[in-house]
Structure formats: structure tokens, C-alpha cells
Design a protein around this motif. Structure first.
Motif, PDB file in Angstrom:
ATOM      1  N   LYS A   1       0.835  -1.202   0.000  1.00  0.00           N
ATOM      2  CA  LYS A   1       0.000   0.000   0.000  1.00  0.00           C
ATOM      3  C   LYS A   1       0.873   1.258   0.000  1.00  0.00           C
ATOM      4  O   LYS A   1       0.604   2.210  -0.729  1.00  0.00           O
ATOM      5  CB  LYS A   1      -0.935  -0.013   1.222  1.00  0.00           C
TER       6      LYS A   1
ATOM      7  N   GLU B   1       2.303   1.705  -3.436  1.00  0.00           N
ATOM      8  CA  GLU B   1       1.277   2.232  -4.340  1.00  0.00           C
ATOM      9  C   GLU B   1       1.130   3.737  -4.163  1.00  0.00           C
ATOM     10  O   GLU B   1       1.050   4.482  -5.137  1.00  0.00           O
ATOM     11  CB  GLU B   1      -0.081   1.579  -4.048  1.00  0.00           C
ATOM     12  N   LEU B   2       1.071   4.187  -2.909  1.00  0.00           N
ATOM     13  CA  LEU B   2       0.935   5.614  -2.633  1.00  0.00           C
ATOM     14  C   LEU B   2       2.164   6.391  -3.091  1.00  0.00           C
ATOM     15  O   LEU B   2       2.045   7.525  -3.564  1.00  0.00           O
ATOM     16  CB  LEU B   2       0.676   5.854  -1.147  1.00  0.00           C
ATOM     17  N   ARG B   3       3.354   5.807  -2.955  1.00  0.00           N
ATOM     18  CA  ARG B   3       4.567   6.464  -3.447  1.00  0.00           C
ATOM     19  C   ARG B   3       4.497   6.665  -4.959  1.00  0.00           C
ATOM     20  O   ARG B   3       4.791   7.751  -5.469  1.00  0.00           O
ATOM     21  CB  ARG B   3       5.805   5.645  -3.092  1.00  0.00           C
ATOM     22  N   LYS B   4       4.111   5.623  -5.691  1.00  0.00           N
ATOM     23  CA  LYS B   4       3.990   5.727  -7.148  1.00  0.00           C
ATOM     24  C   LYS B   4       2.956   6.768  -7.537  1.00  0.00           C
ATOM     25  O   LYS B   4       3.166   7.554  -8.466  1.00  0.00           O
ATOM     26  CB  LYS B   4       3.614   4.370  -7.750  1.00  0.00           C
ATOM     27  N   LYS B   5       1.836   6.793  -6.814  1.00  0.00           N
ATOM     28  CA  LYS B   5       0.778   7.771  -7.095  1.00  0.00           C
ATOM     29  C   LYS B   5       1.307   9.189  -6.899  1.00  0.00           C
ATOM     30  O   LYS B   5       1.110  10.051  -7.753  1.00  0.00           O
ATOM     31  CB  LYS B   5      -0.414   7.513  -6.171  1.00  0.00           C
ATOM     32  N   ALA B   6       1.983   9.430  -5.772  1.00  0.00           N
ATOM     33  CA  ALA B   6       2.499  10.771  -5.472  1.00  0.00           C
ATOM     34  C   ALA B   6       3.536  11.213  -6.499  1.00  0.00           C
ATOM     35  O   ALA B   6       3.504  12.355  -6.973  1.00  0.00           O
ATOM     36  CB  ALA B   6       3.098  10.805  -4.065  1.00  0.00           C
TER      37      ALA B   6
ATOM     38  N   GLY C   1       3.772  10.189  -9.556  1.00  0.00           N
ATOM     39  CA  GLY C   1       3.039  10.426 -10.797  1.00  0.00           C
ATOM     40  C   GLY C   1       2.361  11.787 -10.808  1.00  0.00           C
ATOM     41  O   GLY C   1       2.429  12.520 -11.803  1.00  0.00           O
ATOM     42  N   ILE C   2       1.727  12.137  -9.700  1.00  0.00           N
ATOM     43  CA  ILE C   2       1.063  13.445  -9.603  1.00  0.00           C
ATOM     44  C   ILE C   2       2.086  14.562  -9.722  1.00  0.00           C
ATOM     45  O   ILE C   2       1.892  15.518 -10.477  1.00  0.00           O
ATOM     46  CB  ILE C   2       0.270  13.545  -8.284  1.00  0.00           C
TER      47      ILE C   2
ATOM     48  N   SER D   1       3.868  12.069   0.569  1.00  0.00           N
ATOM     49  CA  SER D   1       2.486  12.344   0.971  1.00  0.00           C
ATOM     50  C   SER D   1       2.435  12.566   2.469  1.00  0.00           C
ATOM     51  O   SER D   1       3.267  12.034   3.213  1.00  0.00           O
ATOM     52  CB  SER D   1       1.556  11.172   0.628  1.00  0.00           C
TER      53      SER D   1
ATOM     54  N   GLN E   1      -0.447  16.562  -2.488  1.00  0.00           N
ATOM     55  CA  GLN E   1       0.205  15.438  -1.816  1.00  0.00           C
ATOM     56  C   GLN E   1      -0.481  15.063  -0.504  1.00  0.00           C
ATOM     57  O   GLN E   1      -0.052  14.125   0.155  1.00  0.00           O
ATOM     58  CB  GLN E   1       1.674  15.781  -1.533  1.00  0.00           C
TER      59      GLN E   1
ATOM     60  N   GLU F   1      -3.030  13.201   1.526  1.00  0.00           N
ATOM     61  CA  GLU F   1      -3.689  11.916   1.259  1.00  0.00           C
ATOM     62  C   GLU F   1      -4.284  11.383   2.563  1.00  0.00           C
ATOM     63  O   GLU F   1      -3.576  11.276   3.560  1.00  0.00           O
ATOM     64  CB  GLU F   1      -2.646  10.924   0.714  1.00  0.00           C
TER      65      GLU F   1
END
Length: 181
Positions: A4, A7-12, A14-15, A121, A155, A157
């Protein structure tokens, strides 16, 4: 839990990679103003501020402090520690396997009283998601000062998973607001 967090690292990342240069510059100006107002109005006086040299899309906070501020920057050995240094005294060095700015090795080692901490995040409750190396978490185990997370509003979350070693921030400063935890 690790999945998890990853996943949040990749999302951040990417943003942040999609933020335009002009928006990034505007956000940094606004974040610096908010941080300057907070530091000026918080009766924090002449305390040593532990900062960081920004890497990929981390907030550029340096305009938030005066030239007379007492600053320290991290160094990394097996553990993280801080050395007194002004921005103009930072030099290129290799830490984490890539080039960043850091203090000279002959400067005084010091314990900051205020830490400015980057993260990929943060939650409104002060939880932090770092890059996964654990340097800040290990340093914060014995840190007694004020912890200020710096990030952009994109960032923030909800529901960042935490483990026992994860430390919450006391405040989070973004380009839009200051979260008081």
C-alpha cells in the motif's frame, strides 16, 4: 502494508511529475510565504532550523527564512545527522546514490530544534509517507523538537498506512494552508 505504501509512493510521484513548471514555481512561492508567516508568528525565535536540499519536486522552502536564520542540513552515514550551514555554503555531494547539496564535512554537528521534513504524501493527521529508506524515521526516534512536514496540497492523502516506527508531524505546511496536528 508495504504494498500500500509503495502504491501511494507511485501515485504521489506520478502526480508531481505532471505538475507544470509554472505551477510548481507558484506553489513554492505560496508555500514559502506560509512557512515564513508560521515561523515568524510562532515565537520560534532564533532556533536552529534543520532543513533539506530539495530533490525531485520537493518543496523549495529556502525563501521562507531570513539570511540570519540558523540553519542545519542533513548528512548521511549509517545514520542521519545535521551540520550547521547556510545555503551559500552547501556543496554538491553524493548521498542515496545521487548528487544532492549538503554541508561541508568540517562544519559543526548540531541537533536542530525545528525540522523541515519533505515527504511524498502527508495525511491531515500528520502521518508521513517518505521515500522508503527510513532515514527520517530513525532520526525522529529521539528528536524532541518541532516537526514540520512540507508538501503541496496535491500530496495530502487520507489514510496513509503507518507502522510503529513512523512518526507524525506537528504541523504540515502547503501552498494553501497550515495543518496544525
Amino acid at each position: 502494508m508495504i504494498e500500500k505504501k509503495n502504491e501511494l509512493r507511485k501515485k504521489a510521484i506520478g502526480i508531481l511529475s505532471q505538475v507544470s513548471g509554472s505551477d510548481f514555481d507558484k506553489w513554492n512561492i505560496s508555500l514559502s510565504k506560509n512557512l515564513n508567516n508560521f515561523l515568524s508568528n510562532s515565537m520560534l525565535g532564533n532556533k536552529v532550523i534543520g532543513g533539506y536540499a530539495p530533490i525531485f519536486r520537493e518543496p523549495v522552502w529556502m525563501n521562507a527564512v531570513s539570511e540570519n536564520s540558523r540553519l542545519a542540513f542533513p548528512c548521511f552515514d549509517e545514520q542521519m545527522f545535521y551540520r550547521l550551514s547556510q545555503f551559500s555554503e552547501l556543496e554538491k555531494r553524493v548521498d542515496f546514490g545521487f548528487e544532492i547539496l549538503g554541508p561541508r564535512e568540517n562544519t559543526q554537528i548540531i541537533d536542530p530544534e525545528i525540522l523541515l521534513i519533505p515527504g511524498l504524501s502527508f495525511s491531515p493527521e500528520g502521518e508521513r509517507l517518505g521515500r522508503g529508506k527510513g532515514f527520517f524515521d530513525r532520526f525522529l526516534e529521539n528528536f524532541k523538537g518541532i516537526k514540520i512536514g512540507l508538501c503541496f496540497e496535491c500530496q495530502i492523502e487520507n489514510g496513509i498506512p503507518t507502522e510503529e516506527h513512523d512518526k507524525k508531524m506537528d504541523f504540515i505546511v502547503t501552498e494553501k494552508k497550515i495543518y496544525r496536528i
